[in-house]
Design a protein around this motif. Structure first.
Motif, PDB file in Angstrom:
ATOM      1  N   LYS A 136      62.860  56.824  32.180  1.00 29.14           N
ATOM      2  CA  LYS A 136      62.865  56.345  33.273  1.00 29.14           C
ATOM      3  C   LYS A 136      63.528  55.293  33.479  1.00 29.14           C
ATOM      4  O   LYS A 136      62.911  54.213  33.322  1.00 29.14           O
ATOM      5  CB  LYS A 136      62.987  57.303  34.266  1.00 29.14           C
ATOM      6  N   GLU A 137      64.755  53.965  34.426  1.00 28.24           N
ATOM      7  CA  GLU A 137      64.834  52.902  34.636  1.00 28.24           C
ATOM      8  C   GLU A 137      64.501  52.875  36.016  1.00 28.24           C
ATOM      9  O   GLU A 137      64.378  54.084  36.954  1.00 28.24           O
ATOM     10  CB  GLU A 137      66.462  52.635  34.573  1.00 28.24           C
ATOM     11  N   ALA A 138      63.887  52.091  37.177  1.00 28.14           N
ATOM     12  CA  ALA A 138      62.886  51.833  37.742  1.00 28.14           C
ATOM     13  C   ALA A 138      64.000  51.001  38.862  1.00 28.14           C
ATOM     14  O   ALA A 138      64.377  50.009  38.466  1.00 28.14           O
ATOM     15  CB  ALA A 138      61.345  51.618  38.299  1.00 28.14           C
ATOM     16  N   SER A 139      64.680  51.898  40.071  1.00 30.54           N
ATOM     17  CA  SER A 139      65.807  51.064  40.719  1.00 30.54           C
ATOM     18  C   SER A 139      64.587  49.571  41.226  1.00 30.54           C
ATOM     19  O   SER A 139      62.898  50.038  41.485  1.00 30.54           O
ATOM     20  CB  SER A 139      66.334  51.945  41.663  1.00 30.54           C
ATOM     21  N   SER A 176      58.485  61.268  43.947  1.00 26.24           N
ATOM     22  CA  SER A 176      57.729  62.597  42.897  1.00 26.24           C
ATOM     23  C   SER A 176      56.968  61.644  42.059  1.00 26.24           C
ATOM     24  O   SER A 176      57.388  60.958  41.080  1.00 26.24           O
ATOM     25  CB  SER A 176      58.963  63.170  41.931  1.00 26.24           C
ATOM     26  N   LEU A 177      55.874  62.188  41.328  1.00 21.93           N
ATOM     27  CA  LEU A 177      54.955  62.545  40.217  1.00 21.93           C
ATOM     28  C   LEU A 177      56.043  62.548  39.174  1.00 21.93           C
ATOM     29  O   LEU A 177      56.021  62.035  37.634  1.00 21.93           O
ATOM     30  CB  LEU A 177      53.611  63.491  40.462  1.00 21.93           C
ATOM     31  N   GLY A 178      56.802  63.466  38.637  1.00 25.57           N
ATOM     32  CA  GLY A 178      57.557  63.236  37.877  1.00 25.57           C
ATOM     33  C   GLY A 178      58.253  62.176  36.983  1.00 25.57           C
ATOM     34  O   GLY A 178      58.455  61.876  36.210  1.00 25.57           O
ATOM     35  N   TYR A 179      58.863  61.988  38.530  1.00 29.44           N
ATOM     36  CA  TYR A 179      59.671  60.563  38.199  1.00 29.44           C
ATOM     37  C   TYR A 179      58.849  59.580  37.309  1.00 29.44           C
ATOM     38  O   TYR A 179      59.016  58.775  36.771  1.00 29.44           O
ATOM     39  CB  TYR A 179      60.574  60.755  39.501  1.00 29.44           C
ATOM     40  N   PHE A 183      62.938  47.243  27.874  1.00 24.27           N
ATOM     41  CA  PHE A 183      62.089  46.702  29.320  1.00 24.27           C
ATOM     42  C   PHE A 183      61.934  48.043  30.061  1.00 24.27           C
ATOM     43  O   PHE A 183      60.722  47.680  30.331  1.00 24.27           O
ATOM     44  CB  PHE A 183      64.040  46.334  30.095  1.00 24.27           C
ATOM     45  N   ARG A 184      62.394  49.212  29.795  1.00 23.96           N
ATOM     46  CA  ARG A 184      62.710  49.856  30.826  1.00 23.96           C
ATOM     47  C   ARG A 184      60.668  50.808  29.725  1.00 23.96           C
ATOM     48  O   ARG A 184      59.484  51.150  30.946  1.00 23.96           O
ATOM     49  CB  ARG A 184      62.678  51.347  31.070  1.00 23.96           C
ATOM     50  N   ARG A 185      60.432  50.119  29.332  1.00 23.24           N
ATOM     51  CA  ARG A 185      59.207  50.906  28.181  1.00 23.24           C
ATOM     52  C   ARG A 185      58.139  49.469  28.823  1.00 23.24           C
ATOM     53  O   ARG A 185      56.914  50.076  28.961  1.00 23.24           O
ATOM     54  CB  ARG A 185      59.556  51.003  26.679  1.00 23.24           C
ATOM     55  N   SER A 186      58.501  48.786  28.567  1.00 24.28           N
ATOM     56  CA  SER A 186      57.526  47.321  29.090  1.00 24.28           C
ATOM     57  C   SER A 186      56.758  47.731  30.164  1.00 24.28           C
ATOM     58  O   SER A 186      56.097  47.415  30.509  1.00 24.28           O
ATOM     59  CB  SER A 186      58.040  46.470  29.198  1.00 24.28           C
TER      60      SER A 186
END
Length: 101
Positions: free
Chosen positions: A45-48, A33-36, A4-7
């Protein structure tokens, strides 16, 4: 394996680029943050839900549209992985708003 996180990252990046925005601009508007954001776009990374809402706000996109696009992308990947012929999904039309009525 479908992630899911990739899509999600692919959809967010595509919409950002369509709007001609840089990571820096989205970062400033979303207060993330830009990096996040970069890691989210790369599927690392997973997004909350709160972070995703901030990103959608910065991109001026409804959360429902982003989730619909991600869901469609995941369905296509699942079908491809299962060897099925994927059914083309129409592109979302930002000028059409779904009604719950």
């Amino acid at each position: 394996m479908v992630l899911f996180r990739r899509s999600l990252g692919d959809v967010l990046r595509e919409r950002r680029l369509e709007r001609g925005l840089t990571l820096r601009e989205v970062s400033a508007e979303a207060r993330v943050s830009l990096g996040y954001i970069s890691e989210i776009e790369r599927g690392q990374k997973e997004a909350s839900s709160e972070l995703l809402a901030s990103l959608c706000g910065a991109l001026e996109l409804p959360l429902s549209q982003v989730l619909r696009e991600v869901s469609d992308a995941v369905a296509l990947e699942e079908a491809a992985a299962a060897g099925a012929t994927p059914i083309p999904v129409p592109a979302p039309r930002p000028d059409v708003v779904a009604s719950a009525a």
